[in-house]
Design a protein around this motif. Structure first.
Motif, PDB file in Angstrom:
ATOM      1  N   VAL A  56       0.604   8.844  11.251  1.00 51.64           N
ATOM      2  CA  VAL A  56       1.068   9.702  10.154  1.00 51.64           C
ATOM      3  C   VAL A  56       2.561   9.542   9.876  1.00 51.64           C
ATOM      4  O   VAL A  56       2.993   9.593   8.734  1.00 51.64           O
ATOM      5  N   ARG A  57       3.337   9.319  10.913  1.00 51.41           N
ATOM      6  CA  ARG A  57       4.788   9.340  10.714  1.00 51.41           C
ATOM      7  C   ARG A  57       5.454   7.986  10.895  1.00 51.41           C
ATOM      8  O   ARG A  57       4.975   7.147  11.654  1.00 51.41           O
ATOM      9  N   ASP A  58       6.536   7.800  10.153  1.00 48.84           N
ATOM     10  CA  ASP A  58       7.352   6.599  10.248  1.00 48.84           C
ATOM     11  C   ASP A  58       8.672   6.979  10.902  1.00 48.84           C
ATOM     12  O   ASP A  58       9.307   7.953  10.493  1.00 48.84           O
ATOM     13  N   LEU A  59       9.067   6.215  11.917  1.00 45.61           N
ATOM     14  CA  LEU A  59      10.298   6.518  12.641  1.00 45.61           C
ATOM     15  C   LEU A  59      11.353   5.449  12.345  1.00 45.61           C
ATOM     16  O   LEU A  59      11.053   4.254  12.357  1.00 45.61           O
ATOM     17  N   PRO A 118       0.835  -1.200   0.000  1.00 44.93           N
ATOM     18  CA  PRO A 118       0.000   0.000   0.000  1.00 44.93           C
ATOM     19  C   PRO A 118       0.871   1.252   0.000  1.00 44.93           C
ATOM     20  O   PRO A 118       1.970   1.250   0.560  1.00 44.93           O
ATOM     21  N   ALA A 119       0.364   2.300  -0.627  1.00 43.76           N
ATOM     22  CA  ALA A 119       1.137   3.540  -0.762  1.00 43.76           C
ATOM     23  C   ALA A 119       1.544   4.081   0.601  1.00 43.76           C
ATOM     24  O   ALA A 119       2.527   4.804   0.723  1.00 43.76           O
ATOM     25  N   SER A 120       0.794   3.702   1.643  1.00 45.31           N
ATOM     26  CA  SER A 120       1.041   4.285   2.954  1.00 45.31           C
ATOM     27  C   SER A 120       2.121   3.536   3.737  1.00 45.31           C
ATOM     28  O   SER A 120       2.524   3.976   4.795  1.00 45.31           O
ATOM     29  N   ALA A 121       2.591   2.398   3.232  1.00 43.70           N
ATOM     30  CA  ALA A 121       3.568   1.621   4.001  1.00 43.70           C
ATOM     31  C   ALA A 121       4.874   2.382   4.156  1.00 43.70           C
ATOM     32  O   ALA A 121       5.274   3.145   3.279  1.00 43.70           O
ATOM     33  N   ALA A 122       5.533   2.172   5.303  1.00 43.86           N
ATOM     34  CA  ALA A 122       6.817   2.827   5.536  1.00 43.86           C
ATOM     35  C   ALA A 122       7.842   2.281   4.544  1.00 43.86           C
ATOM     36  O   ALA A 122       8.032   1.078   4.457  1.00 43.86           O
ATOM     37  N   PRO A 123       8.511   3.167   3.792  1.00 44.88           N
ATOM     38  CA  PRO A 123       9.488   2.674   2.820  1.00 44.88           C
ATOM     39  C   PRO A 123      10.740   2.120   3.503  1.00 44.88           C
ATOM     40  O   PRO A 123      11.049   2.496   4.629  1.00 44.88           O
ATOM     41  N   GLU A 124      11.420   1.221   2.820  1.00 42.25           N
ATOM     42  CA  GLU A 124      12.732   0.775   3.318  1.00 42.25           C
ATOM     43  C   GLU A 124      13.746   1.832   2.957  1.00 42.25           C
ATOM     44  O   GLU A 124      13.785   2.314   1.831  1.00 42.25           O
ATOM     45  N   LEU A 125      14.600   2.196   3.905  1.00 50.04           N
ATOM     46  CA  LEU A 125      15.578   3.255   3.666  1.00 50.04           C
ATOM     47  C   LEU A 125      16.964   2.729   3.976  1.00 50.04           C
ATOM     48  O   LEU A 125      17.203   2.204   5.077  1.00 50.04           O
ATOM     49  N   ALA A 156      15.061   9.286  -0.994  1.00 48.05           N
ATOM     50  CA  ALA A 156      13.685   8.823  -1.161  1.00 48.05           C
ATOM     51  C   ALA A 156      12.691   9.585  -0.274  1.00 48.05           C
ATOM     52  O   ALA A 156      11.506   9.663  -0.589  1.00 48.05           O
ATOM     53  N   VAL A 157      13.196  10.145   0.833  1.00 47.99           N
ATOM     54  CA  VAL A 157      12.286  10.849   1.744  1.00 47.99           C
ATOM     55  C   VAL A 157      12.704  12.310   1.939  1.00 47.99           C
ATOM     56  O   VAL A 157      12.222  12.981   2.848  1.00 47.99           O
ATOM     57  N   ALA A 158      13.598  12.776   1.056  1.00 46.13           N
ATOM     58  CA  ALA A 158      14.055  14.161   1.176  1.00 46.13           C
ATOM     59  C   ALA A 158      12.855  15.094   1.133  1.00 46.13           C
ATOM     60  O   ALA A 158      11.927  14.883   0.360  1.00 46.13           O
ATOM     61  N   GLY A 159      12.867  16.107   1.977  1.00 45.78           N
ATOM     62  CA  GLY A 159      11.769  17.068   2.000  1.00 45.78           C
ATOM     63  C   GLY A 159      10.685  16.720   3.007  1.00 45.78           C
ATOM     64  O   GLY A 159       9.914  17.574   3.417  1.00 45.78           O
TER      65      GLY A 159
END
Ligand code: ATP
Ligand code: MG
Length: 310
Positions: A25-28, A7-14, A106-109
């Motif tokens: 709302v936030r992924d830590l 799902p678009a809302s899943a926390a991405p792997e970084l 990938a999460v810049a900004g």
């Protein structure tokens, strides 16, 4: 099946980071080279704001495009304006050459690199105006969080002075609970409780003036603080003065009066709350937000940022 996209809302792997927790709302994330696997024991934290939107404690579908970036930009802007208040951002100059500590592209900004604090279990709510749950309580008992107020106030009215109405930060997934100031003294000690209250009110007053100059009313907000692990210094954490943690209204329409909806033309997710409360009875899964509600909400988030930072 395996070929179903997440799902678009899943926390991405970084790369370089280990996912440790996702709120609504936030992924830590914690640094992958940090032996700690949980948020509290890591030294640093990457706080990534997603486009997820929540109302009445439910995450809704779809998200609001651009929301994560707008909230992060707004938080960073406020931290900068409130430079007299110590905050949890890791200053750029201390990043060094360690690529792992940099913010992934990938999460810049929409990510903030933060030092982990010993968080106080208190949501420091400040209300400058009467609305929401405060208005509900006032109608019943002429009080807000037990604090007696003058008679004759209407929904959306300015309070005689800003009220500090702390809440106990419930463990993950549970509802926060309003508590008295005396209870915060029991929880964190008199010195910290007073410092949390005084700093919250002081930041609220400063922010009120800044918003007012931009034609925006800061109706209420919530701060979170922690203690710096090295110095013990009271430090502003989390997101700050965003449209997720605050209610913002247009000053001009508020002054013009009219219906509560007109007075409180808001720059936050009130559009979502209003739509949901007339299209959902609160049971089961909430319905999907229609495209026009999503777009109008996105536009309001954008407009707030434009107005404040213009
Ligand atoms: P939800 O928002 O879904 O109710 P939540 O508030 O726990 O849950 P988020 O707001 O998405 O989740 O995630 C932010 C979390 O990180 C909060 O628990 C907040 O207290 C914590 N936090 C923010 N800044 C820091 C920091 N500098 N050090 C430690 N914890 C922090
Ligand atoms: Mg939160």
């Amino acid at each position: 099946t395996t070929d179903t996209p997440p799902p678009a809302s899943a926390a991405p792997e970084l790369e370089g980071w280990r996912h440790a927790y996702s709120g609504k709302v936030r992924d830590l994330y914690v640094p992958a080279n940090d032996p700690a696997t949980d948020v509290a024991s890591a030294g640093r934290l990457l706080v990534v704001a997603s486009d997820r939107v929540s109302a009445f404690d439910h995450v809704l579908e779809p998200g609001i495009p651009g929301k994560g970036e707008l909230l992060t930009t707004l938080s960073l802007w406020w931290f900068d304006r409130l430079s007299a208040v110590p905050n949890h951002l890791v200053p750029d100059h201390s990043l060094g050459d360690d690529a792992r500590s940099a913010i992934p592209a990938a999460v810049a900004g929409r990510a903030m690199l933060c030092k982990t604090l010993d968080m106080y279990p208190i949501e420091c709510v400040v209300r400058g105006y009467l609305t929401g749950s405060g208005w509900k309580e006032y109608q019943q008992s002429q009080t807000v969080c037990g604090i007696r107020l003058p008679a004759g106030l209407a929904n959306g009215d300015r309070l005689p002075e800003p009220l500090y109405t702390p809440a106990w930060k419930a463990p993950m997934g549970e509802h926060d609970e309003n508590i008295s100031f005396e209870r915060t003294v029991e929880l964190v000690g008199a010195e910290a409780a007073e410092a949390l209250r005084d700093l919250s009110l002081s930041i609220f007053r400063t922010a009120t003036d800044i918003a007012e100059a931009a034609g925006v009313i800061l109706a209420d907000t919530k701060f979170e603080f922690g203690a710096d692990r090295a110095t013990g210094e009271l430090t502003l954490a989390d997101e700050v003065l965003t449209s997720d943690s605050s209610r913002y209204w247009d000053a001009e329409t508020w002054r013009a009066g009219g219906t509560p909806e007109e007075r409180m033309a808001s720059f936050d997710k009130q559009i979502v709350r209003d739509w949901l409360s007339t299209h959902w009875d609160g049971t089961g899964t909430p319905p999907e937000l229609p495209a026009d509600i999503v777009e109008r909400t996105a536009a309001r988030y954008r407009e707030l940022l434009e107005r404040l930072t213009a």
